[in-house]
Write a protein that holds these residues in place. Structure first.
Motif, mmCIF file in Angstrom:
data_model
loop_
_atom_site.group_PDB
_atom_site.id
_atom_site.type_symbol
_atom_site.label_atom_id
_atom_site.label_comp_id
_atom_site.label_asym_id
_atom_site.label_seq_id
_atom_site.Cartn_x
_atom_site.Cartn_y
_atom_site.Cartn_z
ATOM 1 N N LEU A 159 40.704 33.179 51.771
ATOM 2 C CA LEU A 159 41.443 33.135 50.208
ATOM 3 C C LEU A 159 42.946 33.449 49.824
ATOM 4 N N ASP A 160 42.906 34.844 50.614
ATOM 5 C CA ASP A 160 44.340 35.457 50.234
ATOM 6 C C ASP A 160 45.422 34.964 50.919
ATOM 7 N N ASP A 206 46.551 31.066 43.312
ATOM 8 C CA ASP A 206 45.950 32.185 42.534
ATOM 9 C C ASP A 206 44.416 31.599 42.445
ATOM 10 N N ARG A 241 50.352 37.239 42.700
ATOM 11 C CA ARG A 241 49.754 36.254 41.695
ATOM 12 C C ARG A 241 50.871 35.980 40.805
ATOM 13 N N ASN A 293 41.763 36.487 43.975
ATOM 14 C CA ASN A 293 42.087 36.750 45.251
ATOM 15 C C ASN A 293 43.568 37.352 45.226
ATOM 16 N N THR A 294 44.275 37.657 46.231
ATOM 17 C CA THR A 294 45.481 38.286 46.077
ATOM 18 C C THR A 294 46.457 37.741 47.133
ATOM 19 N N PRO A 295 47.151 36.645 46.812
ATOM 20 C CA PRO A 295 47.829 36.069 47.719
ATOM 21 C C PRO A 295 49.185 36.977 48.226
ATOM 22 N N SER A 301 40.529 32.583 40.635
ATOM 23 C CA SER A 301 39.578 33.539 39.827
ATOM 24 C C SER A 301 38.605 32.881 39.793
ATOM 25 N N GLU A 337 37.664 36.538 52.571
ATOM 26 C CA GLU A 337 38.662 37.159 51.711
ATOM 27 C C GLU A 337 40.103 36.825 52.346
ATOM 28 N N TYR A 397 35.522 37.642 40.587
ATOM 29 C CA TYR A 397 36.409 37.789 41.847
ATOM 30 C C TYR A 397 37.880 37.206 41.533
#
Length: 129
Positions: free
Chosen positions: A15-16, A21, A41, A35-37, A23, A12, A33
């Protein structure tokens, strides 16, 4: 390297840390799912989106396109779907890819969205130090 050797928290975090972004929509078209950059986003998602049909996460005028992509991925007639749009003064690239297991069975779709406004103006080279 095998992802099975990495803790889920590390996956995680990886990916963050990406400036995109991501999904994932499962084989039943449900958001499973995202991610949360760090920078946030481009198209925000909330925990309420998890489990929702992806068609309910898009504007009504684009649902037919979403369904066409998903149907093509499920049927094996489509292996990518790239788009680019202008959004809030930025140039946004959106790519959809089918996710399949080693036997080719459809598992879902991954959506990757990136602001490429600055990238469009790059010229020449910039090499590592």
């Amino acid at each position: 390297m095998n992802l099975k050797n990495l803790p889920i928290e590390t996956i995680e975090a990886i990916l963050d840390s990406l400036n995109v972004d991501i999904s994932f929509v499962d084989h039943e078209d449900r958001v499973a799912y995202f991610n949360t950059p760090k920078e946030g986003r481009i198209f925000p998602r909330t925990k309420m989106d998890l489990g929702r049909k992806v068609q309910n996460c898009h504007p009504p005028q684009s649902v037919d396109k979403v369904n066409a992509i998903l149907n093509g991925f499920k049927a094996g007639t489509l292996d990518k779907a790239p788009f680019w749009i202008q959004h809030k003064g930025r140039f946004i690239k959106i790519d959809y890819f089918p996710v399949r297991d080693k036997d080719g069975k459809y598992l879902g779709t991954v959506e990757v969205t990136q602001d490429i406004t600055e990238a469009r103006s790059l010229e020449g080279e910039k090499r590592l130090l």
